[in-house]
Design a protein around this motif. Structure first.
Motif, short mmCIF file in Angstrom:
data_model
loop_
_atom_site.label_atom_id
_atom_site.label_comp_id
_atom_site.label_asym_id
_atom_site.label_seq_id
_atom_site.Cartn_x
_atom_site.Cartn_y
_atom_site.Cartn_z
N GLN A 5 -5.76 5.62 0.99
CA GLN A 5 -6.25 7.00 1.09
C GLN A 5 -5.59 7.72 2.26
N VAL A 6 -5.42 7.03 3.37
CA VAL A 6 -4.77 7.64 4.54
C VAL A 6 -3.32 8.01 4.22
N VAL A 7 -2.58 7.07 3.61
CA VAL A 7 -1.18 7.34 3.27
C VAL A 7 -1.09 8.48 2.26
N ASP A 8 -2.00 8.49 1.29
CA ASP A 8 -2.03 9.60 0.32
C ASP A 8 -2.22 10.94 1.03
N VAL A 29 0.84 -1.20 0.00
CA VAL A 29 0.00 0.00 0.00
C VAL A 29 0.87 1.25 0.00
N VAL A 30 1.91 1.24 0.83
CA VAL A 30 2.80 2.41 0.92
C VAL A 30 3.57 2.61 -0.38
N VAL A 72 10.94 13.89 2.88
CA VAL A 72 9.88 13.14 3.56
C VAL A 72 10.29 11.67 3.53
N ARG A 73 10.18 11.02 4.67
CA ARG A 73 10.60 9.62 4.81
C ARG A 73 9.44 8.80 5.37
N ILE A 74 9.17 7.66 4.76
CA ILE A 74 8.12 6.75 5.23
C ILE A 74 8.77 5.47 5.72
N GLU A 75 8.48 5.09 6.94
CA GLU A 75 9.01 3.86 7.53
C GLU A 75 7.85 2.93 7.88
N ASP A 99 11.25 3.29 3.47
CA ASP A 99 12.03 2.30 4.21
C ASP A 99 11.06 1.28 4.80
N VAL A 100 11.09 0.07 4.26
CA VAL A 100 10.20 -0.99 4.76
C VAL A 100 10.96 -1.98 5.64
#
Length: 354
Positions: free
Chosen positions: A246-249, A206-207, A265-268, A228-229
């Motif tokens: 939708q939330v991640v968007d 999803v991410v 911006v970093r997503i873990e 980063d998964v």
């Protein structure tokens, strides 16, 4: 009074039936059974004394009952009058402690407290409704004004009706459409009417889809976007992939709005025994401490003067509210942390294990 009358008749009948027989038995046991005149006189004296005593007792009981009834009725009447006045106050829009009365009894006091609590909730709802209408009017004014100005420019011949002009009109109509959709979604989520189609979902997938969709916008603005998964694949969660996306968007869009060229911006994505977390961290403008408790409120802006791209269809003002409501509907939480202005912010989704 009917109850008192029934009790009186029952007492007299029972006394007339049971009393003489019991008295006669005791007289015979005392050795006076062979003295009929004495026995008859004693029975008459017993009957007269009993009836007189019962009459006096009933009269006193009636007076006491009437007095107690009047006292209780008066207290209840005062309480009901206070409740009626409170209802009138609420009907007139006065919600500040509408029921004021002296302690009357546990039940009526509980009713008064509940009524005042209900009035307080109505006051909060009314304040939210007024703020919502005001903010909604403000949010709609910008795209409507842009459409109106563009159309007037076309009519006056100042602006040609070319592809760029049509793109501007489409962008603003999409913004209005998104605002209407977002308001419907957040209302449905908060009222428990959100349609969720849950399945076993890999949050990393999803991410990845969300970051891929946002990459172009980030590139245009010169903001770095990293994913980063972790080394181990995250555990699956039971969620609606469309709603989770939708939330991640929304979080990615919110982060981009608070960043400028050169920010990142970093997503873990991480999993543990208690569930899975998705953290979206940015190095943008940050959030002051006094604004943190309000960031998930509809239309709330920590910086009302912050510029928005007039061509953008994003930023309807309810994205974070929708996101929190969707995560809550999945049994999770959405939190925010920031050390203050200029330090960026981190939004963390926490979802329970599948």
């Amino acid at each position: 009074m009917a109850v008192i009358a029934a009790m009186t008749v029952t007492m007299v009948v029972a006394a007339l039936i049971i009393g003489p027989a019991v008295f006669d038995q005791h007289m015979h046991e005392a050795g006076h059974g062979e003295q009929p005149q004495l026995l008859a006189h004693a029975q008459e004296a017993f009957r007269s004394a009993g009836l007189a005593s019962m009459g006096a007792g009933v009269a006193l009981a009636v007076l006491a009952a009437v007095g107690a009834s009047a006292f209780v009725t008066r207290r209840i009447g005062r309480a009901l009058d206070a409740l009626a006045r409170g209802a009138d106050e609420v009907a007139q829009g006065h919600y500040d402690q509408p029921v004021r009365m002296q302690p009357t009894g546990r039940e009526l006091d509980a009713v008064a407290r509940t009524f005042n609590a209900m009035a307080g909730q109505i006051a909060g709802t009314e304040a939210t409704r007024r703020r919502l209408l005001t903010d909604l009017s403000h949010e709609m004014r910008t795209p409507i004004a842009a459409i109106q100005v563009t159309l007037e420019a076309v009519e006056d011949g100042v602006t040609p009706l070319d592809d760029a002009t049509l793109d501007t009109l489409r962008a603003q109509t999409r913004r209005l459409e998104r605002l209407a959709t977002d308001l419907k979604d957040v209302s449905a989520a908060e009222e428990g009417r959100l349609d969720l189609r849950r399945e076993a979902v890999d949050p990393a997938d999803v991410v990845r889809a969300a970051t891929g969709a946002a990459a172009a916008a980030y590139g245009r603005q010169g903001v770095r976007l990293e994913l980063d998964v972790g080394e181990d694949p995250p555990a699956r969660v039971r969620a609606d992939p469309s709603r989770l996306g939708q939330v991640v968007d929304n979080l990615l869009r919110n982060a981009l709005q608070h960043c400028t060229a050169g920010d990142g911006v970093r997503i873990e994505v991480r999993s543990c025994a208690t569930g899975t977390t998705v953290a979206v961290s940015d190095t943008g403008s940050g959030i002051a401490a006094e604004h943190l408790p309000h960031v998930f409120e509809r239309f709330y802006r920590a910086d009302p003067g912050r510029r928005r791209d007039p061509e953008s269809v994003t930023g309807t003002g309810v994205g974070l509210s929708i996101s929190q409501a969707i995560v809550s509907a999945h049994g999770g939480t959405l939190d925010v942390r920031s050390d203050g202005p200029g330090t960026g912010a981190t939004f963390t989704i926490a979802l329970p294990p599948a």
